[in-house]
Write an enzyme that holds these catalytic residues in place. Structure first.
Site, PDB file in Angstrom:
ATOM      1  N   SER A   1      35.892  34.348  15.117  1.00 45.74           N
ATOM      2  CA  SER A   1      35.815  33.841  16.491  1.00 45.74           C
ATOM      3  C   SER A   1      34.782  34.691  17.215  1.00 45.74           C
ATOM      4  CB  SER A   1      37.185  34.012  17.168  1.00 45.74           C
ATOM      5  OG  SER A   1      37.086  33.901  18.566  1.00 45.74           O
TER       6      SER A   1
ATOM      7  N   TYR B   1      44.738  38.990  19.203  1.00 42.84           N
ATOM      8  CA  TYR B   1      43.742  38.046  18.660  1.00 42.84           C
ATOM      9  C   TYR B   1      42.404  38.769  18.442  1.00 42.84           C
ATOM     10  CZ  TYR B   1      41.354  33.495  18.224  1.00 42.84           C
ATOM     11  OH  TYR B   1      40.638  32.407  17.769  1.00 42.84           O
TER      12      TYR B   1
END
Ligand code: NAD
Length: 266
Positions: A148, A161
């Site tokens: 990401s 995350y």
């Protein structure tokens, strides 16, 4: 004269974790169309799994499905067993399954932290560890980690995350170095916003908090980070993954490739 690594042929299999939905599902269709045997995976009931397999039958290849839970090492081992049983040893592994939870670090529940680290990071390690020996023996392989932009930069409220995705990029580099002698590449794809169910709760939260309709909330969410205020299509990630499996990508390894509308260029 150009020397290419041994190229995959249409009998090669790809394991795509988290391919019942979103980016994983779109990638699975890209690989199915390209002639790969696709090992589908994700949390789905039997009916949905059967429907998914029926949908992929159109590509004419032999595919498989597993619903192994990737939050434990045993779940990862189960997925390896299911994959070998259904399609043999995959020459392409795409670690895509991932979850999200947002809260400030000082208020982050331990259970959510552990769960995100397990699914978004540790599963990629366990699956790579267990599937690499066969790739090394075959002298060809591809590991593609769906990281990401949050593997490259941070955002508030995403402690677990960001930690997991930064870790996944570190893991990618190590795998690239260790397997460079066997025509195995390892790369990370780093999407910004992508049109999938994962971002829907964040759109709905903005819509609720700021009393905006969903379209305005979507534009606000995406435009707050990306100079290009449009989310990428999941197929764009699938086509890039497919490119990474082709001959021209045989020396791209250890890279982290943003697909982010300029997010990380700032
Ligand atoms: N959507 C985005 O904007 C975006 C942006 C950057 C990165 N990503 C990353 O892309 C990947 C896919 O995201 P998405 O948006 O397609 O998500 P999604 O929610 O649509 O799909 C997630 C998939 O992971 C599977 N999964 C979840 N928990 C699991 C578990 N415990 N065990 C096994 N499988 C499990 C689900 O069944 C599903 O197939 C994730 O790693 C995510 O972090 C997404």
């Amino acid at each position: 004269m150009w020397e290419f690594a041994v190229q995959k042929d249409s009998s090669h299999a790809v394991l795509i974790t988290g391919s019942t939905s979103g980016i994983g599902l779109a990638m699975a269709h890209c690989f199915g169309r390209a002639g790969y045997q696709v090992m589908l995976h994700g949390l789905a009931d039997q009916d949905s799994a059967q429907a998914l397999l029926a949908e992929f039958a159109r590509y004419g290849s032999h595919n498989g499905f597993s619903d192994a839970d990737l939050s434990t090492e045993e779940g990862c081992a189960q997925l390896v067993r299911d994959t070998r049983e259904a399609v043999g040893n995959p020459s392409v592994l795409i670690n895509n399954a991932g979850i999200q939870f947002t809260a400030p670090a000082h208020d982050f529940p331990a259970q959510k932290w552990q769960q995100i680290l397990s699914i978004n990071l540790s599963a990629g390690f366990f699956l790579s560890r267990d599937l690499l020996p066969a790739m090394r023996a075959a002298n060809w392989g591809r590991i593609i980690n769906i990281a990401s932009v949050h593997g490259l930069v941070a955002s508030e409220h995403k402690a677990a995350y960001c930690a997991a995705k930064h870790g996944l990029i570190g893991l990618t580099k190590v795998l690239a170095l260790e397997n460079a002698d066997c025509n195995i590449t390892a790369n990370a794809i780093c999407p910004g916003w992508v049109e999938t169910p994962l971002i829907q709760p964040q759109i709905e939260a903005i819509s609720r908090e700021q009393q905006l309709d969903l379209e305005a909330a979507r534009a606000q969410l995406v435009g707050a980070k990306q100079p290009m205020a449009k989310a990428s299509r999941p197929e764009a990630i699938g086509e890039l993954a497919l490119y990474l499996c082709g001959d021209f990508a045989s020396t791209i390894t250890g890279a982290s490739l943003p697909v982010d509308g300029g997010w990380t260029a700032q």
